[in-house]
Design a protein around this motif. Structure first.
Motif, PDB file in Angstrom:
ATOM      1  N   LEU A 136      -8.776  10.006 -40.947  1.00 57.62           N
ATOM      2  CA  LEU A 136     -10.231   9.806 -41.068  1.00 57.62           C
ATOM      3  C   LEU A 136     -10.208  10.636 -40.724  1.00 57.62           C
ATOM      4  N   LEU A 137      -9.444  11.938 -39.481  1.00 57.88           N
ATOM      5  CA  LEU A 137      -9.605  12.688 -38.898  1.00 57.88           C
ATOM      6  C   LEU A 137      -8.801  14.243 -39.867  1.00 57.88           C
ATOM      7  N   ASP A 138      -8.705  13.767 -41.219  1.00 52.12           N
ATOM      8  CA  ASP A 138      -7.914  14.769 -41.952  1.00 52.12           C
ATOM      9  C   ASP A 138      -6.468  15.157 -40.934  1.00 52.12           C
ATOM     10  N   LEU A 139      -5.378  14.173 -40.669  1.00 49.55           N
ATOM     11  CA  LEU A 139      -4.139  14.263 -40.402  1.00 49.55           C
ATOM     12  C   LEU A 139      -4.099  15.262 -39.176  1.00 49.55           C
ATOM     13  N   HIS A 140      -5.063  14.803 -38.378  1.00 51.70           N
ATOM     14  CA  HIS A 140      -5.023  16.359 -36.177  1.00 51.70           C
ATOM     15  C   HIS A 140      -3.961  15.770 -36.329  1.00 51.70           C
ATOM     16  N   PRO A 141      -3.423  16.899 -36.286  1.00 52.16           N
ATOM     17  CA  PRO A 141      -1.914  16.612 -35.218  1.00 52.16           C
ATOM     18  C   PRO A 141      -1.595  15.970 -34.276  1.00 52.16           C
ATOM     19  N   ALA A 142      -2.545  15.959 -33.346  1.00 54.50           N
ATOM     20  CA  ALA A 142      -2.194  14.997 -32.476  1.00 54.50           C
ATOM     21  C   ALA A 142      -2.127  13.392 -32.386  1.00 54.50           C
ATOM     22  N   TRP A 143      -2.778  13.360 -32.894  1.00 51.92           N
ATOM     23  CA  TRP A 143      -3.041  12.004 -33.777  1.00 51.92           C
ATOM     24  C   TRP A 143      -1.768  11.810 -34.629  1.00 51.92           C
TER      25      TRP A 143
END
Length: 317
Positions: A136-143
């Motif tokens: 849902l966050l478009d592959l945010h690197p932190a997540w």
């Protein structure tokens, strides 16, 4: 007649174990849990390395209105790689339910041991939620990085549960010298920065998750690589010290336990050296996807081998 009641009550049979015939399968299920936890690291790595993180555009469905991939010629294999990784989650969930049933209901064991049976299923649920947030966050690197770190933690906890199953429930006692025990605890702590810094290196490099995402972790990849390498060398140094201390441990009636601890440390050394060799090879060859994938597998194996080696430094009655 009333005077015989207490005696009769004391002879009341214990509650029958309805799962007695299945208890023998507990170890096999726990081994399968460890293997599956490492396996999902590999399939998650395949998603990252093939740029398939958004192969399924939403969550919990794969595409709006469909839980399975919808074929589009321009999409290629990406939806199927991502969907395959999601399917493995159901395999993990099935194994976790089996662990829950077999461990939590085993009234022969202590509550502390039985409580561990909840961990795999809770971990699957947590990872499913984190995976949904990642999409849902478009592959945010932190997540994406958190997703991997939680997987590594689940490998450790699964290895711990497997080891505890084979132990008694008495008070743990060391099988070697105090120095070996301290070195083992140090290894258990040092594996954390080794894994976390490795995740940061990947998130800061070309395999952060998706070629279409225009941002990565705002850190210097070379600096993070050097920090990761330093943590691995420190880990290796402490491991060599542990091996020396274990081989200096006098053998006696506990010779079998000492030999077992030595074997665990040797296996960890082999995994560490192999992982280090792959790490340097991928660095000097431009980070080819195959080597990066093998390095991710190695991270799972390193976590398991560290847990096994550390836990073999103690015994329970």
């Amino acid at each position: 007649m009333s005077s015989t009641a207490p005696a009769e009550a004391s002879r009341t049979p214990a509650r029958r174990d309805r799962l007695a015939r299945l208890r023998g399968a507990t170890r096999g299920v726990l081994v399968a849990n460890v293997v599956a936890q490492i396996g999902i690291i590999v399939t998650g790595g395949a998603v990252r390395l093939t740029g398939s993180g958004l192969g399924c555009s939403t969550w919990p469905q794969c595409e709006p209105g469909s839980f399975t991939p919808v074929f589009h010629a321009e999409a290629g294999i990406h939806p199927y790689v991502e969907f395959g990784n999601r399917l493995l989650t159901f395999v993990l969930a099935a194994i976790a339910i089996a662990v829950l049933v077999l461990v939590v209901t085993d009234r022969r064991r202590t509550r502390a041991y039985r409580a561990l049976g909840v961990v795999p299923l809770a971990g699957v649920a947590a990872q499913a939620i984190i995976g949904g947030v990642v999409v849902l966050l478009d592959l945010h690197p932190a997540w994406v990085s958190l997703h991997f770190v939680v997987s590594a933690a689940l490998v450790w906890l699964s290895a711990y549960l497997l080891h505890r199953h084979g132990e008694g429930d008495g008070t743990p006692t060391p099988v070697a010298s105090r120095g070996a025990t301290v070195a083992g605890r140090a290894l258990g702590l040092l594996v954390v920065p080794v894994v976390v810094l490795g995740v940061v290196v990947t998130a800061a490099g070309p395999h952060s998750g998706d070629a279409e995402v225009g941002y990565r972790l705002a850190v210097d990849p070379l600096l993070m690589t050097r920090a990761h390498s330093a943590s691995v060398w420190l880990f290796t140094g402490v491991l060599v010290l542990l091996l020396v201390l274990l081989h200096r441990t006098p053998t006696s009636a506990d010779d079998r336990l000492v030999q077992r601890a030595r074997r665990g440390a040797r296996v960890l050394l082999v995994v560490t050296l192999a992982q280090g060799a792959i790490g340097y090879a991928q660095y000097f060859t431009g980070l080819p996807e195959l080597l990066v994938g093998l390095h991710m597998l190695g991270a799972g194996l390193l976590t398991w081998a560290t847990a096994s080696a550390v836990l073999r430094l103690r015994a329970r009655a």
